[in-house]
Design a protein around this motif. Sequence first.
Motif, mmCIF file in Angstrom:
data_model
loop_
_atom_site.group_PDB
_atom_site.id
_atom_site.type_symbol
_atom_site.label_atom_id
_atom_site.label_comp_id
_atom_site.label_asym_id
_atom_site.label_seq_id
_atom_site.Cartn_x
_atom_site.Cartn_y
_atom_site.Cartn_z
ATOM 1 N N GLU A 86 15.746 9.141 50.878
ATOM 2 C CA GLU A 86 15.143 10.444 51.206
ATOM 3 C C GLU A 86 15.662 11.093 52.185
ATOM 4 O OE1 GLU A 86 10.342 11.895 51.730
ATOM 5 O OE2 GLU A 86 10.960 9.815 51.737
ATOM 6 N N ASN A 87 15.800 12.337 52.140
ATOM 7 C CA ASN A 87 16.385 13.565 53.104
ATOM 8 C C ASN A 87 17.958 13.251 53.517
ATOM 9 O OD1 ASN A 87 13.811 14.757 53.149
ATOM 10 N ND2 ASN A 87 13.023 13.470 54.646
ATOM 11 N N TYR A 88 18.543 12.349 52.620
ATOM 12 C CA TYR A 88 19.747 12.313 52.884
ATOM 13 C C TYR A 88 20.689 13.613 52.792
ATOM 14 C CZ TYR A 88 24.322 9.889 53.468
ATOM 15 O OH TYR A 88 25.567 9.405 53.917
ATOM 16 N N ASP A 89 21.613 13.822 53.481
ATOM 17 C CA ASP A 89 22.448 15.303 53.749
ATOM 18 C C ASP A 89 23.428 14.945 52.698
ATOM 19 O OD1 ASP A 89 23.334 17.606 53.989
ATOM 20 O OD2 ASP A 89 23.018 17.783 56.132
ATOM 21 N N ILE A 90 23.440 15.238 51.404
ATOM 22 C CA ILE A 90 24.342 14.803 50.383
ATOM 23 C C ILE A 90 25.493 15.935 50.536
ATOM 24 C CG2 ILE A 90 25.027 14.868 47.941
ATOM 25 C CD1 ILE A 90 22.134 13.662 47.409
ATOM 26 N N LYS A 91 25.178 17.199 50.973
ATOM 27 C CA LYS A 91 25.986 18.246 50.950
ATOM 28 C C LYS A 91 27.060 18.023 52.089
ATOM 29 C CE LYS A 91 23.471 21.774 48.647
ATOM 30 N NZ LYS A 91 22.696 23.218 48.702
#
Length: 378
Positions: A211-216
């Motif tokens: 949850e809320n991991y900054d994939i970009k």
Amino acid sequence: MLNQIDKIKTPFFLIDEKKLIANLEKAKLLKSLSGVKLVLALKCFSTWGVFKIIEPYLDGTTSSGPNEVRLGYEKFGKETHSYSVGYSEEDILEVRKYADKIIFNSESQFLKFYKHVENKSIGIRLNPGISYANQDLANPARPFSRLGVPFEKMTQSLYDNVDGCMFHINCENKNADNFIKSLDYISEKYAYYFDKFKWVSFGGGVFFTWENYDIKKLALALKDFSKRFNIAVYLEPGEAIVTKTTDLVVTVLDIVENQKNTVIVDSATEAHRLDTLIYNEPAQIRESSSNGAYNYVVGSCSCLAGDQFCEANFDKPLEIGQRLHIEDSAGYTMVKLNWFNGLKMPSIVCKRLDNTIDLLKSYDYTDFERFLSDETIR
């Protein structure tokens, strides 16, 4: 009236296809933004009955032993990677039938078996001396680690003869900045070798579906790395693909009291959810409530004194015959099932998008009987 789920006898693993696809869509986003390839880590999850769901999203599988390599080749397809801490000659002869990429743990293993796999893409595991792991047991950079070749032990002849390398230094790394920090360190330290390699794998443990991991941010860093060194990049997700997709469904068999109330359920951590015991990480129960007035230890039905899932609060008193859902029970669970105490082995079922239930696997006495002896081979 009983629904399909209610008719299935506990214990059983319940895989939710909708939740699995939600994780896979995040994997698809990471691939599209970064250009990396993702191969499923079968050491974490090998339940091939749902490979048809996963296969369109990923690029193949990665394995830690001959049986996993063959399973990935036969049941998943696409690329098949093989890494082992120690191959025997029999292993290598088996693995080479199925693997596209074969990764060695040491220079001595490479030198011993290179002649058997010259037509494959060969890699070496490197140990940069840093890692991200919350548990020392899972820390590949722990003192005297046997996992990978340390930087100071690298030889020119080795790197002249391999196509790529693998770093597996993360365990449940849930923050892109933490990963990027290690990526920057590795980029600087190994720059000379990356200019010679065709591919690099950064292993598993990169929890990009959290949850809320900054994939970009992760994708940009991986894309920049690949462009800088003109090198193909792989990740080996396991837990990231199956996290929060599966419940272990159990039934309360008894309630006992010895200063604390303990419910006995028809499952056991040592037999069915081993990492709960190994890493001393309490399980989460769907029916629990942090502010609930009724406290219970959720204990197993094995004879091991310390075998319990967790301690949790509930809004109402629990009852014998009630079902509980032990959440997040996919990664490193089904692959570690065992017959301790001769307990009933959990079935494995999948809840499809249309809410129908598919039985993927069930066990009976015959499976237990033939586990350690087989009269048919006498």
